[in-house]
Design an enzyme around this catalytic site. Structure first.
Site, PDB file in Angstrom:
ATOM      1  N   GLY A  11       0.797  -1.217   0.000  1.00  0.00           N
ATOM      2  CA  GLY A  11       0.000   0.000   0.000  1.00  0.00           C
ATOM      3  C   GLY A  11       0.826   1.261   0.000  1.00  0.00           C
ATOM      4  O   GLY A  11       0.391   2.294  -0.525  1.00  0.00           O
ATOM      5  N   SER A  12       2.014   1.210   0.580  1.00  0.00           N
ATOM      6  CA  SER A  12       2.880   2.396   0.593  1.00  0.00           C
ATOM      7  C   SER A  12       3.257   2.802  -0.823  1.00  0.00           C
ATOM      8  O   SER A  12       3.227   3.988  -1.176  1.00  0.00           O
ATOM      9  CB  SER A  12       4.140   2.126   1.420  1.00  0.00           C
ATOM     10  OG  SER A  12       3.829   1.941   2.786  1.00  0.00           O
ATOM     11  N   THR A  56      -5.501   2.658   9.663  1.00  0.00           N
ATOM     12  CA  THR A  56      -4.576   1.641  10.148  1.00  0.00           C
ATOM     13  C   THR A  56      -4.780   1.305  11.617  1.00  0.00           C
ATOM     14  O   THR A  56      -4.616   0.156  12.020  1.00  0.00           O
ATOM     15  CB  THR A  56      -3.127   2.114   9.932  1.00  0.00           C
ATOM     16  OG1 THR A  56      -2.960   2.472   8.558  1.00  0.00           O
ATOM     17  CG2 THR A  56      -2.133   1.035  10.291  1.00  0.00           C
ATOM     18  N   ASP A  89      -5.175  -3.328  -0.973  1.00  0.00           N
ATOM     19  CA  ASP A  89      -4.133  -4.328  -0.708  1.00  0.00           C
ATOM     20  C   ASP A  89      -4.708  -5.740  -0.642  1.00  0.00           C
ATOM     21  O   ASP A  89      -5.348  -6.103   0.351  1.00  0.00           O
ATOM     22  CB  ASP A  89      -3.439  -4.032   0.621  1.00  0.00           C
ATOM     23  CG  ASP A  89      -2.386  -2.957   0.511  1.00  0.00           C
ATOM     24  OD1 ASP A  89      -2.232  -2.405  -0.588  1.00  0.00           O
ATOM     25  OD2 ASP A  89      -1.713  -2.679   1.522  1.00  0.00           O
ATOM     26  N   PRO A  90      -4.450  -6.557  -1.655  1.00  0.00           N
ATOM     27  CA  PRO A  90      -4.872  -7.961  -1.564  1.00  0.00           C
ATOM     28  C   PRO A  90      -4.267  -8.699  -0.373  1.00  0.00           C
ATOM     29  O   PRO A  90      -4.882  -9.621   0.163  1.00  0.00           O
ATOM     30  CB  PRO A  90      -4.387  -8.554  -2.896  1.00  0.00           C
ATOM     31  CG  PRO A  90      -4.368  -7.381  -3.835  1.00  0.00           C
ATOM     32  CD  PRO A  90      -3.929  -6.219  -2.994  1.00  0.00           C
ATOM     33  N   HIS A  91      -3.048  -8.286   0.045  1.00  0.00           N
ATOM     34  CA  HIS A  91      -2.434  -9.018   1.167  1.00  0.00           C
ATOM     35  C   HIS A  91      -3.005  -8.617   2.527  1.00  0.00           C
ATOM     36  O   HIS A  91      -2.530  -9.104   3.554  1.00  0.00           O
ATOM     37  CB  HIS A  91      -0.904  -8.911   1.143  1.00  0.00           C
ATOM     38  CG  HIS A  91      -0.340  -7.538   1.346  1.00  0.00           C
ATOM     39  ND1 HIS A  91       0.835  -7.138   0.752  1.00  0.00           N
ATOM     40  CD2 HIS A  91      -0.747  -6.473   2.062  1.00  0.00           C
ATOM     41  CE1 HIS A  91       1.114  -5.894   1.110  1.00  0.00           C
ATOM     42  NE2 HIS A  91       0.171  -5.479   1.905  1.00  0.00           N
ATOM     43  N   TYR A 145      13.833  -2.584 -24.531  1.00  0.00           N
ATOM     44  CA  TYR A 145      14.216  -3.966 -24.230  1.00  0.00           C
ATOM     45  C   TYR A 145      13.200  -4.689 -23.343  1.00  0.00           C
ATOM     46  O   TYR A 145      13.229  -5.910 -23.224  1.00  0.00           O
ATOM     47  CB  TYR A 145      15.609  -4.026 -23.592  1.00  0.00           C
ATOM     48  CG  TYR A 145      15.664  -3.605 -22.139  1.00  0.00           C
ATOM     49  CD1 TYR A 145      15.695  -4.572 -21.127  1.00  0.00           C
ATOM     50  CD2 TYR A 145      15.701  -2.263 -21.769  1.00  0.00           C
ATOM     51  CE1 TYR A 145      15.748  -4.195 -19.796  1.00  0.00           C
ATOM     52  CE2 TYR A 145      15.756  -1.885 -20.445  1.00  0.00           C
ATOM     53  CZ  TYR A 145      15.784  -2.849 -19.464  1.00  0.00           C
ATOM     54  OH  TYR A 145      15.844  -2.467 -18.148  1.00  0.00           O
ATOM     55  N   SER A 170      11.216  -4.872 -11.736  1.00  0.00           N
ATOM     56  CA  SER A 170      10.944  -6.304 -11.621  1.00  0.00           C
ATOM     57  C   SER A 170       9.898  -6.582 -10.554  1.00  0.00           C
ATOM     58  O   SER A 170       9.924  -6.010  -9.470  1.00  0.00           O
ATOM     59  CB  SER A 170      12.235  -7.049 -11.288  1.00  0.00           C
ATOM     60  OG  SER A 170      13.176  -6.883 -12.323  1.00  0.00           O
TER      61      SER A 170
END
EC number: 4.1.1.25
Length: 626
Positions: free
Chosen positions: A158-159, A298, A389-391, A420, A440
Site C-alpha cells: 500500500g505504501s 490503520t 491491498d490484496p495481502h 528492451y 521487476s
C-alpha cells in the site's frame, strides 16, 4: 468494461483455508503435489529430444550426495527457526493483533505453483501467463470500485500504491502549465488559478487532443521538476498512514505541502474542518493538489465520509476550486464486495440486509453495516485513484498491494518506455511495465491474487461473505470486551472499547477503577501488551496475542480527548500525558463469526487476560518491594 457475472451461491469458506488445526492439510498437500507434478511434467515435455543435463552418475557421486545433505540441513535449520520464531496468526481465536490471518488456500497454491516459473511481470516477454493475469486482476479491481473505464495493477504494498497515487496527482495537476508552454491554444483564456483548478477529466480530454505534442507536454510537466511548489497542498486525515509523508518526500512536493485534517470523535475526517482548510488556502490563492480519504484507517479501522468529500468537491467546483481525490483503501478496499450484486451493481441500502441474508453474509440478522459507511463506499467511483491491498483483506500472501485508477488515460501521465522490456507501440496483450513505478515484480503474486479472485467472486456471493465473516467477528469481540472486568491484587480493572467498529478493527484500553492518572493507565496498557506479545516469552505458548499503538497529540491533536474524558480523566491530565496507549486488534479471523466458535474462545481469552494482568501487577509489586 466487461462485467463479471460469476457467482457462488453455496460458497463454503471452510473449504478455502488450511484450517486452524490443519483440518484441510491433506487437501492442501494433494493439490500442491498435483501442481508440482504438472510443473515437473512441463519441464520434461519441453523439446523431449534434448538430453538430460543431470545424469545418474552425477546423482550418485559423493559430492552430489554431500551437497544434498547440506541442503537438507539448511532447510531443517530454516524450518526450526520459522516454527520457533513465527507468529501463530493462523489461529482462529488466539491472535488479535495486526492485519494478519489465515490466507486463502487457492492463493497459496497459486503462488507456490507460479513461483516455479519465476515470471517477472515488468515485461510481457518474460511472463506471458502471469502478465495477462495481472491485467485481468487490474480490470477486476476497476469493476470492484465501479470504474467503467478504469485500470489497475498489483504493487508491492500500500505504501507504493499511495506513492503512485500522489505521482498521478502531481503529474496531472502540472499538465495545464505544460500545455500552456507547448500549445497555449489548448488552455487559452485561463488564468494560472484556473489552470491549477482544472478537473482531472478536462485535463485528460485536453491531453488526448494534444495529438503529436503529447510527449512534449509530458516533458514540460512536473516530471521536469518545474512548478512543484505551485501545485498546492496535499490534505490527509490525522489518521493517515505514515507512507504519505515518505511519498511527499520522494515525489518532491515536500513535507511542508502535507496538511493534516482533524478527525471527529469517530476517528473519521472532519468534513467541516476540511472545508475550512480548503477555503483558507483558496483565500490565499494556494491550490489544493489533492485530498486523501481513508477507508479502514490503520489504527482504528475508521471509514472517512468519501461521499461527503465528493459532495464538498462538487460544491467547491462551482466556485472554481478543484482537487484530486485519492482513497486509501489499502485495508478496507475489498469490503466494497459487500455492496455489489452478481452483476457488479451497487445494492440499494434498503435491500442490503435482505441480500446479505440471502447470501449468508452474516450468521445473525443484525445491522452490521452503518449507513454512513455504506454511503462512503458507494462514492468510491468518484475518486481518481484508490489503493487496495490484496495481502490484507484479500487474504493472499505477501507481498501484494494494488492501485486502481478511474480513467485508463491517466496512465499516460506517468508512463515511461524502454525498448528492451516494453517497446512503445508494440502489440502486447498486457503492457504493464511502462505504466508502473516498480521494475521487476513477481509473476507469482499476480497468479496468487488472480486465483483468489476467481475462487471468490468480487461481489456479495464471494468476497462479500469473507469480509462479512471478519466484520461479524469484530462485532462479537467488541460486544464481549464491553462487559469485561477483572480483579487483580485487590484492584478492579475494566475494559473500555474505543468505538463501535466501522469495519473490523477493535481498540480498547484497560483501566484500573478509580485511577485518575493517565500516565499510569498508559503504563498498565503497555505492560499488558508486553505480556501478550513477542516482548515477553515465546509467542507459540501464548494463549492471547495482541498489538498496541499510541494516540498522541502530535499526530491526533485532541481527537482522542472525548474518549479520554469518558474514562474519567481531565483535559489537563490529557495534555500532561500527551497520549493514550491503546490495545489494538484487526479482527481478520474468518472463524469468529460463528457463535459456537466465539463462545469457545471467549472464556479462554478472559482467562488469558486475567493471567497476563496478574503477571503485570506481580512485576509492579516486586519492583515496589525492592
Amino acid at each position: 468494461m466487461e462485467k463479471s457475472n460469476r457467482s457462488l451461491k453455496d460458497l463454503d469458506l471452510n473449504a478455502l483455508f488450511i484450517g486452524d488445526k490443519a483440518e484441510n492439510g491433506q487437501l492442501y498437500k494433494d493439490l500442491l503435489n498435483k501442481l508440482v507434478d504438472e510443473h515437473l511434467g512441463w519441464r520434461k515435455n519441453y523439446i523431449p529430444s534434448d538430453p538430460n543435463m543431470i545424469g545418474p552418475e552425477d546423482q550418485n557421486s559423493p559430492a552430489f550426495k554431500k551437497t544434498v545433505g547440506h541442503m537438507k540441513t539448511v532447510l531443517d535449520q530454516l524450518s526450526e527457526r520459522i516454527r520457533t520464531e513465527s507468529v501463530p496468526w493462523h489461529s482462529a481465536g488466539r491472535y488479535w493483533g495486526h492485519m494478519n490471518s489465515e490466507t486463502l488456500m487457492p492463493a497459496l497454491l497459486a503462488y507456490n505453483y507460479a513461483m516455479l516459473w519465476n515470471g517477472n511481470n515488468v515485461a510481457y516477454e518474460s511472463s506471458p501467463a502471469t502478465s495477462q493475469m495481472e491485467e485481468e486482476v487490474g480490470q477486476e479491481f476497476a469493476r470492484l470500485m465501479g470504474y467503467d473505464y478504469g485500470w489497475g495493477h498489483i504493487v508491492a504494498d500500500g505504501s507504493l500504491a499511495n506513492l503512485e497515487g500522489l505521482w498521478y496527482a502531481r503529474n496531472i495537476k502540472s499538465l495545464p502549465f505544460a500545455m500552456k508552454e507547448v500549445n497555449p491554444e489548448l488552455v487559452a483564456g485561463k488564468s494560472d488559478w484556473e489552470l491549477l483548478n482544472m478537473p482531472t477529466k478536462e485535463i485528460m480530454d485536453l491531453l488526448e487532443n494534444a495529438g503529436s505534442q503529447i510527449d512534449e507536454v509530458k516533458k514540460r510537466s512536473a516530471r521536469s521538476g518545474k512548478n512543484l511548489q505551485r501545485l498546492g497542498k496535499w490534505l490527509v486525515p490525522q489518521t493517515k498512514h505514515y507512507s504519505w509523508m515518505k511519498a511527499a518526500d520522494i515525489i518532491g512536493i515536500g513535507l511542508d505541502q502535507v496538511v493534516p485534517v482533524p478527525i471527529d470523535s469517530n476517528y473519521r475526517m472532519d468534513i467541516q474542518a476540511l472545508e475550512s482548510i480548503i477555503r483558507k488556502y483558496a483565500a490565499e490563492k494556494t491550490p489544493i493538489l489533492g485530498v486523501v480519504g481513508v477507508a479502514g484507517s490503520t489504527e482504528e479501522g475508521a471509514v472517512d465520509g468519501i461521499d461527503k468529500i465528493v459532495a464538498l468537491r462538487q460544491k467547491l467546483q462551482k466556485e472554481g476550486i478543484y482537487f484530486y481525490l485519492h482513497v486509501d483503501a489499502a485495508y478496507g478496499g475489498y469490503a466494497r464486495a459487500l455492496f455489489l450484486d452478481e452483476d457488479d451493481q451497487f445494492i440499494p441500502y434498503k435491500n442490503l440486509q435482505k441480500v446479505h441474508a440471502e447470501n449468508h453474509v452474516f450468521t445473525e440478522d443484525k445491522e452490521y453495516i452503518k449507513p454512513e459507511v455504506y454511503a462512503a463506499y458507494k462514492a468510491f467511483d468518484q475518486a481518481e485513484s484508490i489503493t487496495i491491498d490484496p495481502h490484507k483483506m484479500g487474504y493472499v500472501p505477501y507481498s501484494a498491494g494494488g492501485i486502481v485508477i478511474q480513467d485508463i488515460r491517466m496512465r499516460d501521465t506517468i508512463s515511461y518506455f524502454a525498448t528492451y522490456v516494453f517497446e512503445k507501440g508494440a502489440d502486447i496483450p498486457a503492457l504493464l511495465g511502462a505504466y508502473i513505478l516498480e521494475g521487476s515484480k513477481a509473476g507469482a503474486t499476480a497468479a496468487s491474487v488472480w486465483a483468489a479472485h476467481h475462487t471468490l467472486p468480487l461481489n456479495v456471493t464471494g468476497y462479500g461473505k469473507l469480509e462479512g465473516a471478519s466484520i461479524e467477528g469484530a462485532h462479537r469481540y467488541y460486544d464481549f470486551l464491553k462487559n469485561l472486568k477483572f480483579e487483580v491484587a485487590g484492584k478492579r480493572i475494566s475494559v473500555h472499547p474505543l468505538i463501535s467498529p466501522d469495519f473490523n478493527m477493535v481498540d480498547y484500553v484497560l483501566k484500573e477503577d478509580g485511577n485518575d492518572d493517565l500516565i499510569e493507565m498508559n503504563r498498565l496498557n503497555h505492560a499488558f501488551y508486553e505480556q501478550a506479545s513477542y516482548v515477553k516469552g515465546s509467542l507459540y505458548g501464548k494463549e492471547y496475542i495482541v498489538s498496541h499503538t499510541d494516540f498522541a497529540i502530535p499526530d491526533y491533536g485532541d481527537s482522542p480527548l472525548a474518549f479520554v474524558e469518558s474514562l474519567g480523566f481531565s483535559e489537563v491530565e490529557w495534555r500532561h500525558a500527551g497520549k493514550v496507549t491503546i490495545i489494538r486488534a484487526s479482527v481478520m479471523t474468518p472463524y469468529m463469526n460463528q457463535r459456537e466458535n466465539f463462545d469457545y474462545f471467549a472464556p479462554r481469552i478472559k482467562k488469558a487476560i486475567q493471567a497476563d494482568l496478574e503477571k503485570v501487577y506481580a512485576s509492579v509489586n516486586q519492583k515496589e518491594n525492592v
